[in-house]
Design a protein around this motif. Structure first.
Motif, PDB file in Angstrom:
ATOM      1  N   LEU A  81      -4.180 -49.673 -15.575  1.00 15.49           N
ATOM      2  CA  LEU A  81      -3.911 -48.598 -15.896  1.00 15.49           C
ATOM      3  C   LEU A  81      -2.896 -48.464 -17.138  1.00 15.49           C
ATOM      4  CD1 LEU A  81      -5.534 -45.606 -17.175  1.00 15.49           C
ATOM      5  CD2 LEU A  81      -4.219 -44.685 -15.441  1.00 15.49           C
ATOM      6  N   VAL A  82      -2.585 -48.740 -18.377  1.00 18.19           N
ATOM      7  CA  VAL A  82      -1.513 -48.451 -19.390  1.00 18.19           C
ATOM      8  C   VAL A  82      -1.586 -47.667 -19.998  1.00 18.19           C
ATOM      9  CG1 VAL A  82      -0.700 -51.359 -18.687  1.00 18.19           C
ATOM     10  CG2 VAL A  82      -2.430 -50.366 -20.436  1.00 18.19           C
ATOM     11  N   THR A  83      -0.643 -47.284 -20.671  1.00 13.34           N
ATOM     12  CA  THR A  83      -0.469 -46.057 -21.881  1.00 13.34           C
ATOM     13  C   THR A  83      -1.474 -46.882 -23.302  1.00 13.34           C
ATOM     14  OG1 THR A  83       2.172 -46.737 -22.140  1.00 13.34           O
ATOM     15  CG2 THR A  83       1.328 -44.527 -20.597  1.00 13.34           C
ATOM     16  N   GLU A  84      -1.271 -46.170 -24.116  1.00 14.63           N
ATOM     17  CA  GLU A  84      -1.733 -46.494 -24.930  1.00 14.63           C
ATOM     18  C   GLU A  84      -0.809 -46.126 -25.875  1.00 14.63           C
ATOM     19  OE1 GLU A  84      -6.455 -46.355 -26.654  1.00 14.63           O
ATOM     20  OE2 GLU A  84      -5.760 -44.351 -26.348  1.00 14.63           O
ATOM     21  N   ARG A  85       0.583 -45.234 -26.197  1.00  9.52           N
ATOM     22  CA  ARG A  85       1.048 -45.010 -26.580  1.00  9.52           C
ATOM     23  C   ARG A  85       2.113 -43.778 -26.608  1.00  9.52           C
ATOM     24  NH1 ARG A  85      -2.550 -40.693 -28.396  1.00  9.52           N
ATOM     25  NH2 ARG A  85      -1.704 -38.490 -27.153  1.00  9.52           N
ATOM     26  N   THR A  86       3.576 -43.898 -26.946  1.00  9.94           N
ATOM     27  CA  THR A  86       4.459 -43.121 -26.764  1.00  9.94           C
ATOM     28  C   THR A  86       4.431 -41.603 -26.184  1.00  9.94           C
ATOM     29  OG1 THR A  86       6.265 -44.659 -27.656  1.00  9.94           O
ATOM     30  CG2 THR A  86       6.503 -42.315 -26.896  1.00  9.94           C
ATOM     31  N   LEU A  87       4.623 -41.231 -24.481  1.00 12.41           N
ATOM     32  CA  LEU A  87       4.106 -40.016 -25.110  1.00 12.41           C
ATOM     33  C   LEU A  87       4.916 -38.258 -24.945  1.00 12.41           C
ATOM     34  CD1 LEU A  87       2.760 -40.487 -20.347  1.00 12.41           C
ATOM     35  CD2 LEU A  87       1.288 -41.056 -23.085  1.00 12.41           C
ATOM     36  N   ASP A  88       4.113 -37.270 -25.046  1.00  9.08           N
ATOM     37  CA  ASP A  88       5.399 -36.432 -25.381  1.00  9.08           C
ATOM     38  C   ASP A  88       4.974 -35.352 -24.070  1.00  9.08           C
ATOM     39  OD1 ASP A  88       6.688 -34.798 -27.104  1.00  9.08           O
ATOM     40  OD2 ASP A  88       5.867 -34.578 -28.538  1.00  9.08           O
TER      41      ASP A  88
ATOM     42  N   ILE B 271      13.033 -35.613 -21.484  1.00  8.52           N
ATOM     43  CA  ILE B 271      14.441 -36.507 -21.548  1.00  8.52           C
ATOM     44  C   ILE B 271      14.628 -35.163 -23.342  1.00  8.52           C
ATOM     45  CG2 ILE B 271      13.588 -38.384 -21.632  1.00  8.52           C
ATOM     46  CD1 ILE B 271      13.398 -39.022 -24.915  1.00  8.52           C
ATOM     47  N   ASN B 272      15.827 -35.557 -23.497  1.00 11.98           N
ATOM     48  CA  ASN B 272      16.989 -35.044 -24.122  1.00 11.98           C
ATOM     49  C   ASN B 272      16.538 -34.945 -26.046  1.00 11.98           C
ATOM     50  OD1 ASN B 272      17.948 -32.485 -25.110  1.00 11.98           O
ATOM     51  ND2 ASN B 272      20.001 -33.264 -25.184  1.00 11.98           N
TER      52      ASN B 272
ATOM     53  N   ASP C 124      21.620 -27.483 -27.021  1.00  7.86           N
ATOM     54  CA  ASP C 124      21.537 -27.823 -25.618  1.00  7.86           C
ATOM     55  C   ASP C 124      22.092 -27.983 -24.421  1.00  7.86           C
ATOM     56  OD1 ASP C 124      21.199 -29.945 -25.994  1.00  7.86           O
ATOM     57  OD2 ASP C 124      18.966 -30.202 -26.278  1.00  7.86           O
ATOM     58  N   SER C 125      22.428 -28.042 -23.540  1.00 11.37           N
ATOM     59  CA  SER C 125      23.388 -28.942 -21.810  1.00 11.37           C
ATOM     60  C   SER C 125      22.436 -30.720 -21.371  1.00 11.37           C
ATOM     61  CB  SER C 125      22.560 -27.817 -20.932  1.00 11.37           C
ATOM     62  OG  SER C 125      23.745 -26.939 -20.915  1.00 11.37           O
ATOM     63  N   GLY C 126      22.081 -31.419 -22.568  1.00 10.81           N
ATOM     64  CA  GLY C 126      21.480 -32.241 -22.356  1.00 10.81           C
ATOM     65  C   GLY C 126      22.804 -33.400 -22.213  1.00 10.81           C
TER      66      GLY C 126
ATOM     67  N   VAL D 238     -14.398 -47.934  -6.075  1.00  9.15           N
ATOM     68  CA  VAL D 238     -13.057 -47.749  -7.430  1.00  9.15           C
ATOM     69  C   VAL D 238     -11.718 -47.519  -6.144  1.00  9.15           C
ATOM     70  CG1 VAL D 238     -11.918 -46.650  -8.570  1.00  9.15           C
ATOM     71  CG2 VAL D 238     -14.630 -46.881  -9.099  1.00  9.15           C
ATOM     72  N   THR D 239     -11.076 -47.924  -6.005  1.00  8.40           N
ATOM     73  CA  THR D 239     -10.035 -48.204  -5.387  1.00  8.40           C
ATOM     74  C   THR D 239      -8.208 -48.774  -5.776  1.00  8.40           C
ATOM     75  OG1 THR D 239     -10.854 -49.354  -3.075  1.00  8.40           O
ATOM     76  CG2 THR D 239      -8.844 -49.024  -2.645  1.00  8.40           C
ATOM     77  N   ILE D 240      -7.401 -47.361  -5.832  1.00  8.40           N
ATOM     78  CA  ILE D 240      -6.581 -47.547  -6.287  1.00  8.40           C
ATOM     79  C   ILE D 240      -5.305 -47.882  -5.183  1.00  8.40           C
ATOM     80  CG2 ILE D 240      -4.530 -46.244  -7.581  1.00  8.40           C
ATOM     81  CD1 ILE D 240      -6.668 -44.104  -7.894  1.00  8.40           C
ATOM     82  N   THR D 241      -4.842 -49.584  -5.758  1.00  7.23           N
ATOM     83  CA  THR D 241      -3.759 -49.557  -5.196  1.00  7.23           C
ATOM     84  C   THR D 241      -2.242 -49.599  -4.870  1.00  7.23           C
ATOM     85  OG1 THR D 241      -3.934 -51.559  -6.564  1.00  7.23           O
ATOM     86  CG2 THR D 241      -5.976 -52.205  -4.996  1.00  7.23           C
ATOM     87  N   SER D 242      -2.126 -49.558  -6.233  1.00  3.48           N
ATOM     88  CA  SER D 242      -0.949 -49.217  -6.647  1.00  3.48           C
ATOM     89  C   SER D 242      -0.655 -48.065  -7.868  1.00  3.48           C
ATOM     90  CB  SER D 242       0.398 -49.801  -6.945  1.00  3.48           C
ATOM     91  OG  SER D 242       1.589 -49.863  -6.789  1.00  3.48           O
ATOM     92  N   VAL D 243       0.081 -47.264  -7.794  1.00  5.41           N
ATOM     93  CA  VAL D 243       0.020 -45.876  -8.287  1.00  5.41           C
ATOM     94  C   VAL D 243       1.514 -45.035  -8.907  1.00  5.41           C
ATOM     95  CG1 VAL D 243      -0.747 -43.623  -6.888  1.00  5.41           C
ATOM     96  CG2 VAL D 243      -1.410 -43.791  -9.719  1.00  5.41           C
ATOM     97  N   THR D 244       1.539 -45.027 -10.546  1.00  5.94           N
ATOM     98  CA  THR D 244       2.619 -44.327 -10.943  1.00  5.94           C
ATOM     99  C   THR D 244       2.628 -42.790 -10.945  1.00  5.94           C
ATOM    100  OG1 THR D 244       3.519 -46.600 -11.573  1.00  5.94           O
ATOM    101  CG2 THR D 244       4.833 -44.137 -12.296  1.00  5.94           C
ATOM    102  N   THR D 245       3.478 -41.500 -10.119  1.00  4.36           N
ATOM    103  CA  THR D 245       2.970 -40.366 -10.178  1.00  4.36           C
ATOM    104  C   THR D 245       3.777 -39.744 -11.562  1.00  4.36           C
ATOM    105  OG1 THR D 245       5.057 -39.788  -8.779  1.00  4.36           O
ATOM    106  CG2 THR D 245       2.615 -40.513  -8.210  1.00  4.36           C
ATOM    107  N   ALA D 246       4.612 -39.911 -11.889  1.00  3.28           N
ATOM    108  CA  ALA D 246       5.355 -40.233 -13.165  1.00  3.28           C
ATOM    109  C   ALA D 246       6.246 -40.943 -13.845  1.00  3.28           C
ATOM    110  CB  ALA D 246       7.321 -38.582 -12.669  1.00  3.28           C
ATOM    111  N   ILE D 247       6.313 -40.188 -15.318  1.00  6.55           N
ATOM    112  CA  ILE D 247       6.745 -41.306 -16.572  1.00  6.55           C
ATOM    113  C   ILE D 247       7.390 -40.440 -17.127  1.00  6.55           C
ATOM    114  CG2 ILE D 247       4.500 -40.980 -17.223  1.00  6.55           C
ATOM    115  CD1 ILE D 247       4.825 -44.271 -18.954  1.00  6.55           C
ATOM    116  N   LEU D 248       8.319 -41.222 -17.744  1.00 10.69           N
ATOM    117  CA  LEU D 248       9.748 -40.569 -18.826  1.00 10.69           C
ATOM    118  C   LEU D 248       8.657 -40.560 -19.933  1.00 10.69           C
ATOM    119  CD1 LEU D 248      13.070 -41.882 -17.895  1.00 10.69           C
ATOM    120  CD2 LEU D 248      12.412 -39.284 -17.721  1.00 10.69           C
ATOM    121  N   GLU D 249       8.636 -39.236 -20.797  1.00  8.62           N
ATOM    122  CA  GLU D 249       8.189 -39.672 -22.124  1.00  8.62           C
ATOM    123  C   GLU D 249       8.207 -40.905 -23.250  1.00  8.62           C
ATOM    124  OE1 GLU D 249       9.135 -35.657 -24.391  1.00  8.62           O
ATOM    125  OE2 GLU D 249      10.599 -35.491 -23.356  1.00  8.62           O
TER     126      GLU D 249
END
Length: 809
Positions: free
Chosen positions: A401-408, A442-443, A533-535, A344-355
């Motif tokens: 690898l993709v998201t199945e739903r919107t993350l929280d 995100i706010n 809040d300060s958002g 299994v080889t990861i050729t490209s990856v994202t380490t952070a994603i907005l919720e």
């Protein structure tokens, strides 16, 4: 490139034709290029950016190669395809005449794959060779003419026209060369006996076999053949089988006996002794197998690799002592063993994603490869745990690898994703790869208060600047999106802004009092606290706060009746001598501006001239006689009544009542001198003055009574007509009610005819009416008392007479 001079002219023309076909293929969606073998590292192969229709700066240095060796690379300056090392076609595809290298080019920013094919063009860089430099052949002298003696194959590592094309045998009158085209591809050179041999004429014949390729220039090798003529041996060895088939798992132990080849020779002596050897075996295969020359056992001395050779073709020959030979073919079929776990080889990856990213957002590009075959090479893929991700298949065992739903982020701030690839072999082998994904905030959450509303209590007369209450709102977001500030809604209370009453700390949510509160002024404040809040943009929420002021016992009871005379005199209450026990002399009326327990009043008699004669109602304040009046009782009594509330500590007020006992006015006038005993020597003169004053006042009183009766009769007549018209009860005068702080206290009504007050300078007579009412009195009962209420007061002192209307209690 620098090696172009090595290519022959015809190969250059073929290369141009091939490039034209590749360009047409690139337009169809695939990129084709070619490069000669033996090309040095860094040699130009093709314009990849141009073929892909991209700008050079858009192409990143990423080549995904499926083989064991990285053959090509991208030039970071020109974005062209170059060689990653020296290319050897024979190393890449030893058993193929056509070498095609397949790989993919990855655009990381777009996560797109483009397949590329590069043909390795063979050059004539190898000379045809034999495994043996010399070959000894023994032939019986009685060998018949036309006997064919198979010769070793020449091996040329080149392909196509550059490979071995022809054989040539040195001229000899007894031997000729015949080349047969084999069914399996290579040519089979054979030496044909042209005439009978005669050992006595020539014992050994020396021949030279020359293999040549079709390159330009032609390359050729040599094999020296020594033909020894021996005596008669009319029985050659014979194998039990013409072809042997064996199947061996690739993980077989080294040194295992795979096969025993058996060849027999019915001759005797040396003519019947058989020895075994390999014949025309590939040099790579020769390193793997070992043949016992006497027993015919075939052993494996190197590990078998199904991924390299699925079938090992081996030829063995048996030769007796006289030189007669027999040959057999052995096919060793390698059975695949599940000895390779999926890679299994990861050729490209994202380490952070907005919720708030939508479902289907690409997280990583993954390649899975298993070198095994069949079920051992079939892989299944899974994601460990119940995570909101899924794998989507692309081409060439690539997955994304993709998201199945919107993350929280407030639910889960990060994920450790484990992708597992397992094959279907027995036992199954698997491998894992781990991806750490951070969910950025995100706010999307406003600050929230734990309660829908709040109530706070503060005692009145508080200190300015005192802390009143604290509210806290929680924001599940992070960093600036969770920084909460507090404020008060802009409102007015009794015409003044809220900010003049209370303030709030914007950081902590603590409320402070800016003034001292008075329960009698207002009892509660309704506030709205805002948390923001300060958002960007900021979110906020509100909560209601009821600030309740608690009463303190800071007001003493206020005595409304009897009221203190404004002229400095002291009023008198009258009681007839005929009063029975329980006779109501007067009533003390008091109110308290406080509330609750602090306003509960009780009355008690502190001091009396004659104890036991009068009593005060604890809750009503009514002053009543406790027994019948007697002649021996004094005409004047002084009572001190205290009114006390139930606060902590309690507050109280006192009032002094003077009660005069008399049945009629003449009796009061006769005994007036006894009301104010004096030890002054001028007391007799004072008594004389009082008698004269009383007489004058009496005359004026009777005149006033006559006039008042006339006015009362007229008012009574008018009110009778009004009552007949309305049929209702006369309205109680408003002066009988006193309103204090929203509470209207009903004061019992008393009617007095004459008021007599005495002190050192003035005297007033008061004749109380014998009846009173605790409730609203009707017009009818009011009329019955007209005469008694006609005379209100008579003021007398030092020759001055004052007639006044009754004051409200």
């Amino acid at each position: 490139s620098g090696d172009s001079a090595k290519l022959p002219g015809c190969s250059g023309l073929a290369l141009l034709c091939l490039l034209g076909e590749l360009l047409l293929g690139a337009r169809a969606g695939k990129i084709h290029n070619s490069v000669p073998e033996e090309t040095d590292k860094g040699s130009f192969v093709g314009h990849i950016a141009k073929d892909l229709g991209l700008q050079p700066q858009e192409l990143t240095e990423r080549i995904v190669f499926r083989g064991k060796t990285q053959v090509f690379a991208l030039n970071p300056r020109s974005s062209s395809l170059v060689t990653a090392g020296r290319i050897d076609q024979e190393e890449l595809y030893a058993q193929s005449a056509w070498c095609m290298v397949n790989f993919n080019i990855l655009l990381e920013d777009k996560m797109e794959l483009f397949p590329v094919k590069v043909e390795i063009i063979d050059i004539n860089g190898n000379t045809p060779q034999f495994q043996l430099e010399e070959l000894e052949v023994k032939m019986n002298e009685i060998t018949t003419v036309g006997t064919r003696i198979p010769l070793p194959f020449g091996q040329d590592l080149d392909v196509g026209m550059n490979s071995l094309q022809s054989y040539q045998l040195s001229p000899n009158p007894q031997f000729s060369l015949d080349v047969q085209q084999g069914a399996d591809g290579p040519q089979h050179p054979e030496m044909v006996l042209q005439s009978c041999l005669d050992r006595e004429e020539e014992t050994v014949h020396h021949l030279l076999l020359t293999p040549s390729d079709g390159g330009d220039p032609v390359r050729s090798g040599t094999l020296r053949i020594h033909v020894q003529v021996v005596d008669v041996n009319d029985n050659p060895p014979a194998f039990t089988r013409a072809q042997y088939h064996i199947s061996v798992p690739e993980n077989v132990t080294l040194g295992t006996r795979l096969l025993v080849a058996n060849a027999t020779d019915p001759d005797e002596g040396a003519n019947g002794e058989v020895t075994y050897s390999f014949h025309n075996i590939d040099h790579k295969v020769a390193k793997i197998f070992q043949l016992d020359s006497y027993s015919g056992e075939i052993l494996n001395k190197e590990p078998l690799d199904f991924e390299e050779y699925k079938i090992y073709p081996v030829k063995i020959q048996a030769q007796d002592g006289a030189g007669l030979m027999a040959r057999a073919k052995v096919l060793v079929k390698v059975l695949d063993v599940n000895d390779n776990a999926p890679e299994v080889t990861i050729t490209s990856v994202t380490t952070a994603i907005l919720e708030n990213f939508p479902p289907g957002t690409i997280i990583a590009l993954i390649n899975v490869h298993d070198q095994d075959s069949g079920d051992n090479g079939h892989t299944t893929h899974s994601i460990s745990g119940n995570l909101p991700f899924q794998l989507e298949k692309l081409v060439d065992n690539y997955y994304r690898l993709v998201t199945e739903r919107t993350l929280d982020r407030e639910f889960t701030s990060g994920y450790n994703i484990t992708v597992t690839a397992a094959d279907e072999g027995t036992p199954s082998l698997s491998s894992e790869t781990h991806i750490s994904l951070l969910v950025a905030d995100i706010n999307d959450n406003p600050p929230a208060f734990p309660h829908a509303s709040y109530s706070a209590y503060i005692p009145e007369n508080n200190l300015r600047g005192a802390s009143i209450f604290s509210v806290t709102a929680h924001d599940p977001d992070s960093e600036d999106n969770a920084q909460v500030t507090y404020s008060l809604a802009e409102e007015t209370i009794q015409g003044a802004p809220v900010s003049s009453y209370v303030s709030i700390n914007s950081d902590t949510g603590v409320l402070y009092a800016l003034r001292s509160f008075d329960f009698e002024q207002f009892r509660d404040l309704q506030l709205w606290v805002t948390a923001k809040d300060s958002g960007d943009p900021p979110l906020s929420s509100n909560v209601s706060l009821s600030l309740l002021v608690l009463d303190q016992n800071d007001n003493a009871p206020e005595i409304l009746y009897p009221a203190f005379p404004t002229d400095g005199s002291r009023g008198l209450e009258l009681a007839p001598r005929s009063a029975e026990p329980g006779y109501l002399v007067t009533k003390v009326v008091a109110v308290d501006r406080d509330s609750g327990q602090n306003a509960w009043l009780s009355y008690r008699l502190l001091k009396a001239t004659e104890p036991g004669l009068f009593a005060v109602g604890v809750h009503t304040g009514e002053v009543r006689t406790t027994r019948s009046l007697q002649d021996r009782d004094a005409l004047k009594h002084s009572l001190v009544v205290a009114v006390q509330d139930h606060g902590q500590p309690p507050l109280s007020s006192t009032v002094t009542l003077t009660v005069a006992v008399a049945d009629s006015i003449p009796e009061i006038l006769a005994d007036l001198s006894s009301l104010e005993p004096s030890h002054d020597p001028d007391a007799s003169d004072l008594t004389l003055y009082l008698v004269v004053a009383v007489a004058a006042v009496s005359c004026v009183f009777f005149a006033f009574v006559i006039v008042l009766l006339a006015l009362r009769v007229r008012r009574w007549h008018t009110s009778r007509q009004l009552r007949n018209a309305s049929g209702g009860v006369a309205t109680v005068p408003a002066m009988n009610f006193v309103g204090v702080d929203g509470v209207r206290a009903f004061l019992q009504t008393y009617s007095h005819e004459v008021c007599l007050t005495t002190d050192s300078r003035k005297s007033h007579l008061i004749f109380p009416q014998p009846n009173y009412a605790d409730t609203l009195i009707s017009q009818e009962s009011y009329e019955k008392k007209d005469f008694l209420s006609a005379s209100q007061s008579l003021l007398e002192g030092k020759g001055e007479e004052t007639v006044s209307q009754p004051l409200p209690p």
